[in-house]
Motif scaffolding. Sequence first.
Motif: not given
Length: 175
Positions: A119, A91, A122
């Motif tokens: 993650e 992250k 993302e």
Amino acid sequence: MSMLAAVIYGPDDDCDQMLADFAHGLAAGGVAVAGLVQINGRDASCAEMDMELEDLDTGRRINICQDLGSGSSDSCRLDPTGLAEAAGALKAALDKPLDLVVINKFGRMESEGQGLVAEIGEAVATGRPLIIGVPRRFAGAWDAFAGGLDEKVACRAEALAAWWAAARSPALAAE
């Protein structure tokens, strides 16, 4: 051409080493690479040895196996604390300027909606080129997660290099 490469591999493929070599080679050539690669010893099962994730951004290694003791019948020694630490490292890396993100695996935990799944999502959402290893036994779960946004890449260095050359071209044209 997709910016998301899923390297589908079987038990006889050494995807972990291939991804590590690929990421390290690109980084040595000046490409801003971040993410996680898995470092294995003789047996990558976590049942008999420790596995580590290398944070490509810092080089730090994070142990992701726990010692369950000799009386344990649980075959999965994946350490949730180590995995959480790796998720935090990933992250943090995603907040930096990057050319490529590499994530070692969409494995059992991710196929169950846990592990690094947030993650990974993302990383995909950033729009940067992303490479992820996908064990063949989790390909169905991966397909459901990726929703067709990925490009399947054979577990061969030359296939990965060809995908990277195509993925890198649009990024270079935008500069």
